[in-house]
Design a protein around this motif. Structure first.
Motif, PDB file in Angstrom:
ATOM      1  N   THR A  35       0.841  -1.190   0.000  1.00  0.00           N
ATOM      2  CA  THR A  35       0.000   0.000   0.000  1.00  0.00           C
ATOM      3  C   THR A  35       0.880   1.245   0.000  1.00  0.00           C
ATOM      4  O   THR A  35       2.009   1.227   0.505  1.00  0.00           O
ATOM      5  N   PHE A  36       0.355   2.312  -0.572  1.00  0.00           N
ATOM      6  CA  PHE A  36       1.051   3.590  -0.638  1.00  0.00           C
ATOM      7  C   PHE A  36       0.078   4.703  -0.310  1.00  0.00           C
ATOM      8  O   PHE A  36      -1.101   4.633  -0.671  1.00  0.00           O
ATOM      9  N   GLN A  37       0.580   5.732   0.354  1.00  0.00           N
ATOM     10  CA  GLN A  37      -0.237   6.887   0.690  1.00  0.00           C
ATOM     11  C   GLN A  37       0.035   8.018  -0.300  1.00  0.00           C
ATOM     12  O   GLN A  37       1.071   8.023  -0.972  1.00  0.00           O
ATOM     13  N   GLU A  40       3.555   9.344  -1.757  1.00  0.00           N
ATOM     14  CA  GLU A  40       4.620   8.336  -1.695  1.00  0.00           C
ATOM     15  C   GLU A  40       5.017   7.900  -3.104  1.00  0.00           C
ATOM     16  O   GLU A  40       4.195   7.871  -4.021  1.00  0.00           O
ATOM     17  N   THR A  41       6.278   7.541  -3.260  1.00  0.00           N
ATOM     18  CA  THR A  41       6.812   7.134  -4.558  1.00  0.00           C
ATOM     19  C   THR A  41       6.826   5.614  -4.666  1.00  0.00           C
ATOM     20  O   THR A  41       7.386   4.927  -3.816  1.00  0.00           O
ATOM     21  N   LEU A  42       6.204   5.102  -5.725  1.00  0.00           N
ATOM     22  CA  LEU A  42       6.209   3.666  -5.976  1.00  0.00           C
ATOM     23  C   LEU A  42       7.495   3.266  -6.692  1.00  0.00           C
ATOM     24  O   LEU A  42       8.106   2.242  -6.360  1.00  0.00           O
ATOM     25  N   GLN A  98       4.296   8.336  -8.683  1.00  0.00           N
ATOM     26  CA  GLN A  98       3.979   8.853  -7.349  1.00  0.00           C
ATOM     27  C   GLN A  98       2.483   8.745  -7.101  1.00  0.00           C
ATOM     28  O   GLN A  98       1.665   9.110  -7.958  1.00  0.00           O
ATOM     29  N   ALA A  99       2.103   8.239  -5.921  1.00  0.00           N
ATOM     30  CA  ALA A  99       0.695   8.047  -5.582  1.00  0.00           C
ATOM     31  C   ALA A  99      -0.020   9.386  -5.459  1.00  0.00           C
ATOM     32  O   ALA A  99       0.473  10.310  -4.805  1.00  0.00           O
TER      33      ALA A  99
END
Length: 241
Positions: A35-37, A40-42, A98-99
């Motif tokens: 999970t990413f907020q 945040e960078t994937l 980026q998310a």
């Protein structure tokens, strides 16, 4: 962790269903979930990531950072998109992801990408199809930036986004949830935020759309698509990895 047989994306009509054999393979191919907020960078430009992702939920932006630090949005990421293939093939990412919203993704190991090509040629073909669609869309984007005026650019981008979100089943009677902001749209289209805002106001004044509080409602899709230079057709069904 969601079992591949119960993948929520399979419930969406724009995606081709897994065969029983594909479900068996994907269960073994899938390494986990993450999970990413927002913010945040994937995946990072220049990174040699050992992970590949399929987006289960949420949205993101793809961008390139120039040498002087400026950031150029390349395009947007939607549920069902496959991320990281560039690093999987070329060794490193040439852009960042980026998310924009909270995200949930399936995780695959880059080292196992070759297993897919060796053992599952039908899945490898699906991956090639996905890459070909990405290339086609990039060409359409370049044509838009080079040949369409500001009104046509904004109409094209919003029509494409609305079409994709509708195909994902994310629309209601009052439109679709649009998580991207005008400054991100402006960046992707090579326009200033002020010019983009003014152009959206023009489209609104023409009775084509309403965009407020994070929702986009297409009031006259046929006219909007004509202005954008796009055929009014359903999104093509696509495979999932």
């Amino acid at each position: 962790m969601i079992d591949c047989a119960a993948c929520p994306l399979q419930k969406r009509s724009m995606f081709l269903p897994f065969t029983p054999e594909e479900i068996v393979f994907m269960r073994a191919f899938k390494h986990g979930e993450a999970t990413f907020q927002p913010g945040e960078t994937l995946l990072s430009q220049g990174e040699r990531s050992d992970r590949l992702f399929t987006v289960l939920e949420g949205f993101a932006t793809r961008s390139i950072q120039l040498e002087d630090g400026r950031r150029q949005v390349v395009n947007f990421v939607f549920p069902g998109d496959f991320l990281g293939l560039q690093a999987g093939i070329m060794g490193e990412m040439r852009h960042s992801v980026q998310a924009t919203t909270p995200m949930r993704v399936c995780v695959f190991q880059r080292s196992r990408l070759w297993d897919l090509f060796r053992d599952k040629p039908d899945r490898a073909y699906d991956l090639t199809w996905i890459a070909a669609v990405e290339e086609h869309f990039l060409g359409e984007t370049i044509a838009t930036l080079g040949q369409r005026d500001a009104t046509e650019r904004v109409a094209w981008a919003l029509a494409r986004i609305w079409q994709r979100l509708s195909a994902l089943g994310l629309g209601t009677s009052d439109g679709v949830h649009l998580p991207f902001r005008q400054h991100e749209l402006a960046d992707a289209l090579g326009l200033s935020t002020v010019h983009t805002s003014r152009t959206v106001s023009i489209l609104r004044g023409m009775g084509l759309l309403v965009w407020k509080r994070g929702r986009l409602n297409m009031l006259d899709p046929e006219r909007m698509f004509t202005l954008a230079g796009l055929p009014m057709e359903r999104e093509e069904r696509r495979p999932l990895i």
